[in-house]
Design a protein around this motif. Structure first.
Motif, PDB file in Angstrom:
ATOM      1  N   TRP A  40       0.777  -1.242   0.177  1.00 54.95           N
ATOM      2  CA  TRP A  40      -0.043   0.072   0.374  1.00 54.95           C
ATOM      3  C   TRP A  40       0.500   0.927   0.190  1.00 54.95           C
ATOM      4  O   TRP A  40       0.206   2.529  -0.367  1.00 54.95           O
ATOM      5  CB  TRP A  40      -0.948  -0.151   1.206  1.00 54.95           C
ATOM      6  CG  TRP A  40      -1.618  -1.291   1.249  1.00 54.95           C
ATOM      7  CD1 TRP A  40      -1.953  -2.825   1.855  1.00 54.95           C
ATOM      8  CD2 TRP A  40      -2.622  -1.534   0.179  1.00 54.95           C
ATOM      9  NE1 TRP A  40      -2.930  -3.206   1.743  1.00 54.95           N
ATOM     10  CE2 TRP A  40      -3.976  -2.291   0.687  1.00 54.95           C
ATOM     11  CE3 TRP A  40      -3.931  -0.543   0.236  1.00 54.95           C
ATOM     12  CZ2 TRP A  40      -4.788  -2.881   0.636  1.00 54.95           C
ATOM     13  CZ3 TRP A  40      -4.769  -1.176  -0.535  1.00 54.95           C
ATOM     14  CH2 TRP A  40      -5.507  -2.222  -0.273  1.00 54.95           C
ATOM     15  N   LYS A  51      -8.536  -1.285   6.368  1.00 50.86           N
ATOM     16  CA  LYS A  51      -8.410  -1.945   5.524  1.00 50.86           C
ATOM     17  C   LYS A  51      -7.426  -2.463   5.543  1.00 50.86           C
ATOM     18  O   LYS A  51      -7.178  -3.749   4.998  1.00 50.86           O
ATOM     19  CB  LYS A  51      -8.848  -1.785   4.678  1.00 50.86           C
ATOM     20  CG  LYS A  51      -8.364  -0.727   3.825  1.00 50.86           C
ATOM     21  CD  LYS A  51      -8.719   0.222   2.257  1.00 50.86           C
ATOM     22  CE  LYS A  51      -7.266   1.050   2.153  1.00 50.86           C
ATOM     23  NZ  LYS A  51      -8.016   2.059   0.398  1.00 50.86           N
ATOM     24  N   HIS A  52      -6.156  -1.870   5.895  1.00 48.24           N
ATOM     25  CA  HIS A  52      -4.350  -2.079   5.318  1.00 48.24           C
ATOM     26  C   HIS A  52      -4.359  -3.427   6.323  1.00 48.24           C
ATOM     27  O   HIS A  52      -3.749  -4.715   6.299  1.00 48.24           O
ATOM     28  CB  HIS A  52      -3.382  -1.081   5.146  1.00 48.24           C
ATOM     29  CG  HIS A  52      -3.657  -0.076   4.616  1.00 48.24           C
ATOM     30  ND1 HIS A  52      -3.828   1.401   5.755  1.00 48.24           N
ATOM     31  CD2 HIS A  52      -3.504   0.197   3.379  1.00 48.24           C
ATOM     32  CE1 HIS A  52      -3.915   2.024   4.029  1.00 48.24           C
ATOM     33  NE2 HIS A  52      -3.597   0.835   3.561  1.00 48.24           N
ATOM     34  N   TRP A  55      -6.486  -5.863   5.578  1.00 51.48           N
ATOM     35  CA  TRP A  55      -6.120  -6.965   4.684  1.00 51.48           C
ATOM     36  C   TRP A  55      -4.535  -7.587   4.133  1.00 51.48           C
ATOM     37  O   TRP A  55      -4.522  -8.974   4.232  1.00 51.48           O
ATOM     38  CB  TRP A  55      -5.102  -6.055   3.441  1.00 51.48           C
ATOM     39  CG  TRP A  55      -4.651  -6.553   2.619  1.00 51.48           C
ATOM     40  CD1 TRP A  55      -4.963  -6.674   0.710  1.00 51.48           C
ATOM     41  CD2 TRP A  55      -3.035  -6.870   2.245  1.00 51.48           C
ATOM     42  NE1 TRP A  55      -3.414  -7.693   0.526  1.00 51.48           N
ATOM     43  CE2 TRP A  55      -2.487  -7.593   0.922  1.00 51.48           C
ATOM     44  CE3 TRP A  55      -2.042  -6.229   3.476  1.00 51.48           C
ATOM     45  CZ2 TRP A  55      -0.790  -7.613   1.032  1.00 51.48           C
ATOM     46  CZ3 TRP A  55      -0.695  -6.730   3.554  1.00 51.48           C
ATOM     47  CH2 TRP A  55      -0.027  -7.156   1.740  1.00 51.48           C
ATOM     48  N   GLU A  58      -6.436 -11.348   6.015  1.00 50.18           N
ATOM     49  CA  GLU A  58      -6.997 -12.001   5.471  1.00 50.18           C
ATOM     50  C   GLU A  58      -6.083 -12.512   4.304  1.00 50.18           C
ATOM     51  O   GLU A  58      -6.061 -14.204   4.353  1.00 50.18           O
ATOM     52  CB  GLU A  58      -8.119 -11.018   4.996  1.00 50.18           C
ATOM     53  CG  GLU A  58      -8.228 -11.891   3.733  1.00 50.18           C
ATOM     54  CD  GLU A  58      -9.865 -11.404   3.309  1.00 50.18           C
ATOM     55  OE1 GLU A  58     -10.558 -12.061   2.039  1.00 50.18           O
ATOM     56  OE2 GLU A  58     -10.241 -10.372   4.013  1.00 50.18           O
ATOM     57  N   HIS A  59      -4.833 -12.005   3.782  1.00 51.48           N
ATOM     58  CA  HIS A  59      -4.210 -12.189   3.342  1.00 51.48           C
ATOM     59  C   HIS A  59      -2.868 -12.857   3.009  1.00 51.48           C
ATOM     60  O   HIS A  59      -2.234 -13.805   2.161  1.00 51.48           O
ATOM     61  CB  HIS A  59      -4.054 -11.011   1.688  1.00 51.48           C
ATOM     62  CG  HIS A  59      -4.917 -10.524   1.741  1.00 51.48           C
ATOM     63  ND1 HIS A  59      -6.603 -11.849   0.591  1.00 51.48           N
ATOM     64  CD2 HIS A  59      -6.440  -9.649   1.340  1.00 51.48           C
ATOM     65  CE1 HIS A  59      -7.340 -10.634  -0.343  1.00 51.48           C
ATOM     66  NE2 HIS A  59      -7.288  -9.629  -0.087  1.00 51.48           N
TER      67      HIS A  59
END
Length: 91
Positions: A40, A51-52, A55, A58-59
């Motif tokens: 990012w 959201k960072h 992310w 999750e990823h």
């Protein structure tokens, strides 16, 4: 040229517990920082949004064990407390 961000200084007042726990939080926070910076281009936690971190959880940790995810969520709680945010992350 600017100095690299010092995660240890950023979290200095927030870390408690044993030496091993503090080192684990620092190591994990630095890894989170590197991954978010690469994806990012957000170099410091002050620039992060929820959201960072979501992310990353999750990823980047999607295939890790529940225990690993749990420890990273604990580190994320320390980071969000330091940022004075009310972000909540599911294990």
């Amino acid at each position: 040229m600017s100095k690299p961000f010092d995660m240890e200084l950023f979290l200095a007042g927030m870390l408690n517990g044993s030496h091993a726990t503090r080192q684990r939080h620092l190591r994990q926070a630095e890894l989170i920082q590197v991954e978010i910076a690469e994806r990012w281009q957000r170099e410091t936690p002050w620039a992060w949004q929820r959201k960072h971190l979501a992310w990353f959880l999750e990823h980047r940790l999607g295939r890790r064990s529940e225990a690993t995810r749990y420890y990273y969520v604990l580190t994320m709680r320390v980071l969000t407390r330091r940022l004075e945010k009310a972000w909540v992350f599911a294990r």
